[in-house]
Design an enzyme around this catalytic site. Sequence first.
Site, short mmCIF file in Angstrom:
data_model
loop_
_atom_site.label_atom_id
_atom_site.label_comp_id
_atom_site.label_asym_id
_atom_site.label_seq_id
_atom_site.Cartn_x
_atom_site.Cartn_y
_atom_site.Cartn_z
N CYS A 13 0.81 -1.22 0.00
CA CYS A 13 0.00 0.00 0.00
C CYS A 13 0.84 1.27 0.00
CB CYS A 13 -0.95 0.00 1.20
SG CYS A 13 -1.99 -1.45 1.26
N CYS A 25 -13.06 0.59 9.06
CA CYS A 25 -12.31 0.18 7.86
C CYS A 25 -12.41 1.28 6.80
CB CYS A 25 -12.90 -1.10 7.27
SG CYS A 25 -13.03 -2.44 8.46
N LYS A 56 -9.85 6.50 5.08
CA LYS A 56 -11.20 6.20 5.56
C LYS A 56 -12.25 6.70 4.58
CE LYS A 56 -14.46 4.89 8.10
NZ LYS A 56 -15.07 4.63 6.79
N HIS A 60 -9.16 4.26 -0.73
CA HIS A 60 -7.82 3.65 -0.71
C HIS A 60 -7.57 2.77 -1.94
CE1 HIS A 60 -4.10 2.05 0.54
NE2 HIS A 60 -4.50 1.11 1.36
#
Lengths: 398, 396, 481
Positions: A88, A215, A341, A345
């Site tokens: 990531c 998440c 958030k 992402h």
Amino acid sequence: MAEGIKDKVAIIGMGCTKFGESWDKSYEDLIVDAFKECIEDAGIEKKDIPAAWFASCFDEVFAGKAGTPLSTTLKLPFLPVTRVENFCASGTEALRGAAYAVASGVYDIALALGVEKLKDTGYGGLPDFGSVMGTKNRLITPNMTAPGAFAMMATRYFSVYNLSPEEGKRMLARISSKSHHNGTLNPKAHLRREVTVEQIMNAPIVAWPLGLFDCCGVSDGGAAAIVTRADMAKKFRPDPVYVKSLQIALSSGEEIGYTDFDYAHVETGYRAGQRAYREAGITNPREEISMAELHDCFSITECVTYEDLQFSARGRAREDIESGRFDLDGPQPVQPDGGLKCFGHPIAASGLRMIYEMYKQLQGKAGPRQIKNPKLALTHNMGGMPALNLIGVCIVGL
Amino acid sequence: MAEGIKDKVAIIGMGCTRFGEAWDKSADDLMIESSMECMEDAGLEKKDIDAAWWGCCFPMGGLSGLPLSMLLKLPFIPVTHVENFCATGTEALRAASYAVAAGVYDIALAIGVEKCKDTGYGGLPDFGGMMGGTSRWDMPNATAPGLFAIMATSYFAKYGLSPEEGKRTLAKIAVKSHHNGTLNPKAHMRREITVDEAMNAPIVAWPLGLYDCCGVSDGSAAAIVVRAEDAKKYRPDPVYIKSFNIAISSGEEKMYTDWDYAHVETTVRAAAKAYKEAGITNPRKEISMMETHDCFSITELTEYEDLGISPRGRAKEDVDAGFFNLDGQIPNQPDGGLKCFGHPIGASGLRMIYEMYKQLQGKAGPRQIKNPKIGLTHNMGGFPPMNVIGISILGL
Amino acid sequence: MVGITSYGAYIPRYRINRNTIYSAMGWLNPATLMPGEKAVANCDEDNISMAVAASLDCLNGLEREKIEGLYLATTTSPYRERQAAGIVATALDLRPEIRTADFTDSIKAGTTALLAACDAIKGGSAKRVIACAADSRLGKAGSAQEEIYGDGAAALLLGDSGVIATLEGSYSVSYDFTDHWRGEEDKFDRTWEDRWIRDVGYTKFIPEAISGLLKKYELSIKDFAKVVYPALYVREHAAIGKGLGADPGQIQQQMLATVGDSGVASPLMMLVAALEDAKPGDKILLASYGNGSDAMFFQVTQEIDKVRDRRGIKGHLALKRELTSYEKYAAFRGTIPIEKGIRGDEIAFTQLSNLWRERRAVLALYGSKCKRCGTPQYPPQRICVRPDCGAIDEMEDYRFSDKKGHLFTYTGDSLAFSTSPPAIYGMIDFEGGGRYNFDLTDCDLDSIKVGMPVEMSFRRKYADPARGIYGYFWKAVPVQA
């Protein structure tokens, strides 16, 4: 002796797509969208670019194992395009590759672009780790997901600092609600809805103790930056943003294999932060960093990162969270753009997206979420899992 | 203006495993072997390394630098995973070179590895995984030999070679590399073959036969680089980087009808930049030796022309004359090349540089070339219509 | 003197009450209701994992490197070709220089394996051989088999020293009696009428074998402390003993109401139960059933008191959790297809050459231990993980499978696919050093806590039926206080 990257490189243009579930867009579309905004912002043309670094993490899902997806999409005329990957934090790696290339004097200008098309797997969450983690690991590692791996850190954090699940979850909920608020102010964000602490606490559990709102979004998106040597930057624009530090730290294996690691912090985050502060000449990050974009893949990640980066004292992030220290109007705003958030992402784009927000804030172009007179901004980009990961920390300033 | 990489960076240590079907070794074992040889050669220890770049194309341990950091227990230093198909190893060294040239680190490690022999079948891992989603729908179910075989077909047609003539030329290329492989204890294949054997071997993808194809191997190679001005502190005979160039397809070969499929355009482009950067005006005279990307014999044939060594369409004459033999004017593949040293994808770029490094230092044993001055490596990833080329030029 | 030197057993944690099955499927076949409960293998258990568990119980505290053979009896292997005994032997960390074989295709294969092991020792080709038996048989929904069949395993170590029960003699009969069978493509047993099986099968073959044994060795049924044999029918089970002249107290009770008919494992599990209560000097008679019968008898020695620390039948019967849902039972056993989602369907291929290289790490849970600093580490490392050591290639092998651990942290993951969601996994710190991430099994989220003790259990980790591959690895099981 090596002197580091401080003030050798400047960012002179950036672009970022809207993040979200882009059912109607391919990765090529996202590359072109991010690229167009980026070169327009830099005031240059494609032919001015001599080299590029390309980041995308889940190649099996779309793009192939090389720089060719970028070169053939943008029709770059036989330039060097290198594909970099670090989970990531791939986006931060792309910027780092480009930054070193210009700092070494090999190129005057370089492009860094990160893209991820996640929403073509047919299911929620990230693509399955069966393909990401390779087959040897699959034989011996649990069928883990990202929320599960980070949930284990929440379990530990609650246990080490004696928080009941209810207290712990309330603290984490406060982190998410802050980011949701910021997301409403950002037209490019994936999730743009206020949520309350109670809604967050009562959301369905994804991986105990983390619920749905702990998440981050799983999104499609792309982001790009153009860098040049610092001494040339003002030729392109009056307000370039300078790289003050760029640090990467990877797990050495001791967290997952040796029993000293407490699983209630991220060791690489601490190490990368320390090196970045030294490189940038920062002695008191709590006071000197004006704002930050942290890798809030999960609320617990953001919580321990406050401590790892010494915004909060060890074990005391909760006090700062509750006092609103990291809110948009607090003394040290974090995730002004909504963070992973709510901005979303798309793996390899996220590192560049974070820098995009800091860049716009430093230039005073962040619209309704503009922070007053920011001086130094920090991005913290994580790849992997708490016990096995890498962290990229970037400090930028005017 | 940017001045390039010439003479900014030096290689002070290298390591390379034996290549081959290492059934009893994992990628981890191979990386430990190559990195240990490399550090020993440089006279350094693990703790001296500031940062690392890791090249691996089919990573069994995930898409990050973690497999290397976890394996070597690197103490929280940066490790970046780079990929550019079969040119991945060259990319690892390029990134490490830029980082030291930028003054960010003093000592950087580049390592490449590939464990190809865990798929359960011959050839490379299937392109279904490699090329990603949409290409599975709009590309033939192609293999590497097939995509390069198409180049042999069009090369033969363009230059009026009968299949017999064409295959004989290609066979000579393979025979030369097999000879060199016998002189190299680390090579995968160490057996002489004859032109007739090569020509009569079973067809893999017409017109290419078995001996037109390189080995599919496991292996690893590594290098340590420092800034040029620091190099002599570590050893008396560092090898300096004179040029480093990458060129990647723009899409026009694949989608625009100008391209002839009888050469590799990226090689032409990368070579032009590399010669300019290194100050080379007559490569046929100035280059002492080469390692070029001979994944298939036809690839090597076109490279002679694309690199400006042989005139366009006339590589056959040089091949027939033995120009590229170990005792010829520009020995190519002195270590056996991909053909016989073998081809563990992510390691190959560094393996080529390893051979040039050893040759320049006069340590190549029975295959030592006399007084080499300038060595060139040419590392290709992808297929003739869509690929990436990495060229390095090295010298003392 | 050849005979049993150790014993062990395994009964899976889950039990389902037959009423639960009957409530779901009794509408189809109202005649099937049977009393009690039966043992159900967890969704990550099969004959191979249960054989490993029973064998580990049997080998508790013994030197595994001295074992020279492993015979596995089973009729429910996931592989038609890939020796199950070989997987079990690797998991048990036995030496490669041993003889392994699968005994299969009849539910008397358990006693046949036992006799073959004894013959190998008597013949001088081995000194210590494990005979284990495990079955996890399927019945179609609503069938009598679904109610009767239960899952379990037993293991016996045979040898010629330290014998706890000597094998004194045997007598076998073999008939091609097709009471139940499975064709090449069959998932479930097919059976002939149960009255025929009862009257012509059990009540004929078992007495024939036992009578033959008594006659051969000039013994009386009254000479035996326990007579052990299976029969699917409670009344006939008693009648067989009575017909042979045994008192009810001599007859070893079956476990039909607690475990069910565990196929090849049944007679050996009953033998283990008999040994748990046996006294030195006792004679035990054992007969199996299936295409005939094997009968044999044992004489218990003074050594029996040295082999009492086994979990065995009693210990495993006491460790239980009720499975209250028939549908969950059916999903665990794979008798109904369940929606795995695309995530659950996505399975990377298994690199068998890699598995071969890593077989000790994967199947026997071997890590390495640094000879310089003494730190155990998993998976095996060549460079020491301890930050202030870092020794290179100074490792020795270190087995984690028999080490206790503590749960350092955990989660219950609802996103990951699991047949028994949420997928519970966590980080285990081992006593003596070493840590790694492991799945947790045989537990639920509410019952686990940071710091609780765990032990390692060999399980099926994944199934890739499209490629015919079943993967095995170790999981952590919370130790019940």
